[in-house]
Scaffold this motif. Structure first.
Motif, PDB file in Angstrom:
ATOM      1  N   THR A 170       0.791  -1.037   0.081  1.00 31.12           N
ATOM      2  CA  THR A 170      -0.004   0.055  -0.037  1.00 31.12           C
ATOM      3  C   THR A 170       0.910   1.300   0.001  1.00 31.12           C
ATOM      4  OG1 THR A 170      -0.003   0.030   2.437  1.00 31.12           O
ATOM      5  CG2 THR A 170      -2.103  -1.157   1.116  1.00 31.12           C
ATOM      6  N   PRO A 171       1.595   1.378  -1.444  1.00 29.96           N
ATOM      7  CA  PRO A 171       2.606   2.286  -0.991  1.00 29.96           C
ATOM      8  C   PRO A 171       2.186   3.848  -1.357  1.00 29.96           C
ATOM      9  CG  PRO A 171       2.873   1.319  -3.072  1.00 29.96           C
ATOM     10  CD  PRO A 171       1.690   0.579  -2.408  1.00 29.96           C
ATOM     11  N   ARG A 172       2.905   4.624  -1.227  1.00 31.30           N
ATOM     12  CA  ARG A 172       2.722   6.181  -1.546  1.00 31.30           C
ATOM     13  C   ARG A 172       3.792   6.375  -2.789  1.00 31.30           C
ATOM     14  NH1 ARG A 172       4.073  10.620   3.052  1.00 31.30           N
ATOM     15  NH2 ARG A 172       3.495  11.912   1.115  1.00 31.30           N
ATOM     16  N   TYR A 173       4.590   5.838  -3.041  1.00 35.36           N
ATOM     17  CA  TYR A 173       5.674   6.017  -4.026  1.00 35.36           C
ATOM     18  C   TYR A 173       5.995   4.723  -4.746  1.00 35.36           C
ATOM     19  CZ  TYR A 173       5.630  10.980  -2.757  1.00 35.36           C
ATOM     20  OH  TYR A 173       5.273  12.051  -2.468  1.00 35.36           O
ATOM     21  N   THR A 174       6.113   4.611  -5.991  1.00 31.14           N
ATOM     22  CA  THR A 174       6.536   3.349  -6.569  1.00 31.14           C
ATOM     23  C   THR A 174       7.601   3.903  -7.722  1.00 31.14           C
ATOM     24  OG1 THR A 174       4.501   3.729  -8.236  1.00 31.14           O
ATOM     25  CG2 THR A 174       4.416   2.107  -6.373  1.00 31.14           C
ATOM     26  N   LEU A 175       8.326   2.799  -7.944  1.00 29.68           N
ATOM     27  CA  LEU A 175       9.476   3.224  -8.770  1.00 29.68           C
ATOM     28  C   LEU A 175       9.065   3.029 -10.336  1.00 29.68           C
ATOM     29  CD1 LEU A 175      12.491   2.969  -9.501  1.00 29.68           C
ATOM     30  CD2 LEU A 175      12.474   0.372  -9.641  1.00 29.68           C
ATOM     31  N   ALA A 176       9.575   4.134 -11.093  1.00 31.85           N
ATOM     32  CA  ALA A 176       9.106   4.479 -12.329  1.00 31.85           C
ATOM     33  C   ALA A 176      10.527   4.066 -13.460  1.00 31.85           C
ATOM     34  CB  ALA A 176       8.939   5.983 -12.502  1.00 31.85           C
ATOM     35  N   SER A 229       9.540  17.994 -15.201  1.00 32.63           N
ATOM     36  CA  SER A 229       8.489  17.118 -14.688  1.00 32.63           C
ATOM     37  C   SER A 229       8.869  16.516 -13.442  1.00 32.63           C
ATOM     38  CB  SER A 229       8.367  15.917 -15.647  1.00 32.63           C
ATOM     39  OG  SER A 229       8.415  16.235 -16.983  1.00 32.63           O
ATOM     40  N   VAL A 230       9.844  16.597 -12.764  1.00 29.59           N
ATOM     41  CA  VAL A 230      10.305  16.317 -11.445  1.00 29.59           C
ATOM     42  C   VAL A 230       9.968  17.228 -10.411  1.00 29.59           C
ATOM     43  CG1 VAL A 230      12.264  15.213 -10.228  1.00 29.59           C
ATOM     44  CG2 VAL A 230      11.983  14.603 -12.591  1.00 29.59           C
ATOM     45  N   ASP A 231       9.539  16.969  -9.456  1.00 32.75           N
ATOM     46  CA  ASP A 231       9.303  18.189  -8.408  1.00 32.75           C
ATOM     47  C   ASP A 231      10.493  18.413  -7.268  1.00 32.75           C
ATOM     48  OD1 ASP A 231       6.290  18.463  -8.814  1.00 32.75           O
ATOM     49  OD2 ASP A 231       6.044  16.344  -8.331  1.00 32.75           O
ATOM     50  N   GLU A 279      11.050  15.695   2.666  1.00 32.77           N
ATOM     51  CA  GLU A 279      10.362  16.110   1.396  1.00 32.77           C
ATOM     52  C   GLU A 279       9.144  15.730   1.173  1.00 32.77           C
ATOM     53  OE1 GLU A 279      11.289  18.756  -0.303  1.00 32.77           O
ATOM     54  OE2 GLU A 279      12.946  19.034   0.731  1.00 32.77           O
ATOM     55  N   LEU A 280       8.840  14.413   1.927  1.00 32.69           N
ATOM     56  CA  LEU A 280       7.446  13.945   1.825  1.00 32.69           C
ATOM     57  C   LEU A 280       6.453  14.636   2.646  1.00 32.69           C
ATOM     58  CD1 LEU A 280       8.043   9.846   2.237  1.00 32.69           C
ATOM     59  CD2 LEU A 280       8.020  11.169   0.086  1.00 32.69           C
ATOM     60  N   ASN A 281       6.851  15.550   3.216  1.00 33.58           N
ATOM     61  CA  ASN A 281       5.836  16.406   3.970  1.00 33.58           C
ATOM     62  C   ASN A 281       5.275  17.270   2.974  1.00 33.58           C
ATOM     63  OD1 ASN A 281       6.287  15.230   6.511  1.00 33.58           O
ATOM     64  ND2 ASN A 281       7.837  16.635   7.082  1.00 33.58           N
ATOM     65  N   GLY A 282       6.014  17.634   1.946  1.00 32.18           N
ATOM     66  CA  GLY A 282       5.656  18.638   0.649  1.00 32.18           C
ATOM     67  C   GLY A 282       4.741  17.802  -0.427  1.00 32.18           C
ATOM     68  N   ASN A 283       4.478  16.418  -0.124  1.00 33.03           N
ATOM     69  CA  ASN A 283       3.608  15.615  -1.016  1.00 33.03           C
ATOM     70  C   ASN A 283       4.110  15.835  -2.504  1.00 33.03           C
ATOM     71  OD1 ASN A 283       1.510  13.783  -1.001  1.00 33.03           O
ATOM     72  ND2 ASN A 283       0.205  15.224  -1.886  1.00 33.03           N
ATOM     73  N   PRO A 284       5.421  15.584  -2.658  1.00 33.62           N
ATOM     74  CA  PRO A 284       5.944  15.718  -4.156  1.00 33.62           C
ATOM     75  C   PRO A 284       5.162  14.556  -5.039  1.00 33.62           C
ATOM     76  CG  PRO A 284       7.699  15.010  -2.933  1.00 33.62           C
ATOM     77  CD  PRO A 284       6.509  15.324  -1.768  1.00 33.62           C
ATOM     78  N   ALA A 301      17.221   6.826  -9.496  1.00 34.17           N
ATOM     79  CA  ALA A 301      15.901   6.335  -9.641  1.00 34.17           C
ATOM     80  C   ALA A 301      14.974   7.214  -9.336  1.00 34.17           C
ATOM     81  CB  ALA A 301      15.505   5.162  -8.343  1.00 34.17           C
ATOM     82  N   ILE A 302      13.802   7.195 -10.161  1.00 36.05           N
ATOM     83  CA  ILE A 302      12.608   7.960 -10.067  1.00 36.05           C
ATOM     84  C   ILE A 302      11.528   7.339  -9.431  1.00 36.05           C
ATOM     85  CG2 ILE A 302      10.999   9.298 -11.674  1.00 36.05           C
ATOM     86  CD1 ILE A 302      13.050   9.782 -13.679  1.00 36.05           C
ATOM     87  N   TYR A 303      10.945   7.870  -8.746  1.00 38.80           N
ATOM     88  CA  TYR A 303       9.690   7.264  -7.841  1.00 38.80           C
ATOM     89  C   TYR A 303       8.582   8.344  -8.283  1.00 38.80           C
ATOM     90  CZ  TYR A 303      11.775   3.380  -5.712  1.00 38.80           C
ATOM     91  OH  TYR A 303      12.541   2.186  -5.268  1.00 38.80           O
ATOM     92  N   THR A 304       7.637   7.786  -8.426  1.00 37.20           N
ATOM     93  CA  THR A 304       6.186   8.467  -8.799  1.00 37.20           C
ATOM     94  C   THR A 304       5.255   8.277  -7.543  1.00 37.20           C
ATOM     95  OG1 THR A 304       5.381   6.713 -10.321  1.00 37.20           O
ATOM     96  CG2 THR A 304       6.561   8.917 -11.068  1.00 37.20           C
ATOM     97  N   GLN A 305       4.399   9.055  -7.213  1.00 36.48           N
ATOM     98  CA  GLN A 305       3.292   9.131  -6.302  1.00 36.48           C
ATOM     99  C   GLN A 305       2.296   8.323  -6.779  1.00 36.48           C
ATOM    100  OE1 GLN A 305       0.910  12.576  -5.324  1.00 36.48           O
ATOM    101  NE2 GLN A 305       1.689  12.526  -3.297  1.00 36.48           N
ATOM    102  N   VAL A 306       1.662   7.358  -5.849  1.00 37.15           N
ATOM    103  CA  VAL A 306       0.509   6.528  -6.212  1.00 37.15           C
ATOM    104  C   VAL A 306      -0.735   7.363  -6.422  1.00 37.15           C
ATOM    105  CG1 VAL A 306      -0.849   4.646  -5.701  1.00 37.15           C
ATOM    106  CG2 VAL A 306       1.853   4.304  -5.633  1.00 37.15           C
ATOM    107  N   LYS A 307      -1.408   7.218  -7.484  1.00 33.24           N
ATOM    108  CA  LYS A 307      -2.795   8.044  -7.601  1.00 33.24           C
ATOM    109  C   LYS A 307      -3.836   7.258  -6.938  1.00 33.24           C
ATOM    110  CE  LYS A 307      -1.535   9.994 -12.185  1.00 33.24           C
ATOM    111  NZ  LYS A 307      -1.616  10.042 -13.634  1.00 33.24           N
TER     112      LYS A 307
END
Length: 307
Positions: A170-176, A229-231, A279-284, A301-307
């Motif tokens: 149940t992740p917040r971020y996954t590997l892209a 594109s990267v926050d 940085e996770l507090n800023g919800n990138p 590595a690039i990690y993207t937020q799970v929608k």
């Protein structure tokens, strides 16, 4: 789908005033503050260890997340300076301290500055291959154990810290996208000799400036992303001067690449998770991480937020 759910860290109470160290080494204080970028360093005290720091990081994690130790199926610990010389593997000692289930895989990996990016891929791949849902990735590399007190090149730079990352389904971020590289022929630039750390700062700087920006651009291309594109760009906190030059060479917008090592120094595999926790507090939505150093090893590595 596995990825990063949460993260927590631990900094020891012990402190070294880096400006006082500068005086001891007859080094200009302004150079220490502006080029190295470190005013004080966290240091392990007598009661601190890789295991105790990892346990403390886990306790801090539990203040953020509801973590049931019985559900943890995997523990990976990244360190090059383990307790007891690495025998037994420190992840087993952490396992015992946390009272985890016997149905839990535990192993250590010996990587330095690239260790967090590598470690994320290792634990996620291992868990996915074995149908696991919850795991813990620890980092803790107390270089204070191997510093030569008369070597200003290392004493002014390295700090001690630990971190833990909760990997779950149940992740917040996954590997892209990710890329890993090694230049073993350059390993003498950072090595242990007679149980003390030796560093060729110029060689490490040149490596970082030449190779890391290329890898960052390559990973962005593979993910079909641009700098815009990267926050946030989380780069290994080696030194201020190195970071500023890598950021410039890679073409990263400076405001997107935090430099925060003034009160931590270079904490090896813990430097990126220390940044990430804040940085996770800023919800990138999109995060690029790049670790580089001892090995010579580098990983992005690039990690993207799970929608």
């Amino acid at each position: 789908m596995l990825g990063i759910q949460s993260i927590a860290s631990y900094l020891p109470k012990g402190r070294v005033d880096n400006l006082e160290q500068a005086d001891r080494f007859e080094t200009d204080r302004e150079f220490v503050e502006q080029k190295i970028g470190v005013s004080s360093l966290p240091r392990f005290e007598a009661e601190d260890s890789v295991v105790s720091a990892s346990v403390s990081a886990f306790k801090n994690l539990c203040e953020k997340e509801s973590v049931d130790p019985a559900e943890i199926e995997c523990v990976v610990l990244c360190t090059q300076n383990p307790d007891k010389g690495g025998l037994p593997h420190n992840s087993a000692l952490v396992h015992a301290e946390l009272g985890l289930s016997e149905d839990c895989a535990c192993f250590d990996i010996g990587l330095g500055c690239s260790g967090y990016v590598y470690g994320l891929s290792v634990i996620q791949s291992f868990m996915a291959a074995n149908g696991m849902k919850k795991g813990l990735l620890f980092t803790c590399d107390p270089y204070s154990k191997i510093l030569n007190p008369e070597d200003k090149n290392t004493c002014l730079l390295f700090g001690d810290a630990g971190s833990v990352t909760l990997i779950s389904d149940t992740p917040r971020y996954t590997l892209a996208s990710a890329k890993f590289a090694t230049k073993g022929a350059g390993s003498a630039a950072l090595q242990k000799n007679d149980n003390l750390l030796e560093m060729n700062g110029r060689a490490v700087f040149n490596f970082a400036l030449q190779d890391v920006p290329k890898q960052i651009k390559h990973v962005l291309e593979n993910a079909e992303l641009t700098m815009d594109s990267v926050d946030i760009f989380l780069l290994h906190q080696g030194s201020r001067f190195m970071l500023e030059n890598v950021i410039k060479r890679a073409g990263i917008p400076a405001e997107k690449a935090p430099i925060r090592l003034s009160s931590t120094g270079n904490t090896i595999s813990s430097s990126i998770p220390l940044l990430l926790e804040k940085e996770l507090n800023g919800n990138p939505k999109t995060i690029l991480m790049s670790g580089f150093g001892v090995g010579l090893s580098w990983a992005t590595a690039i990690y993207t937020q799970v929608k």
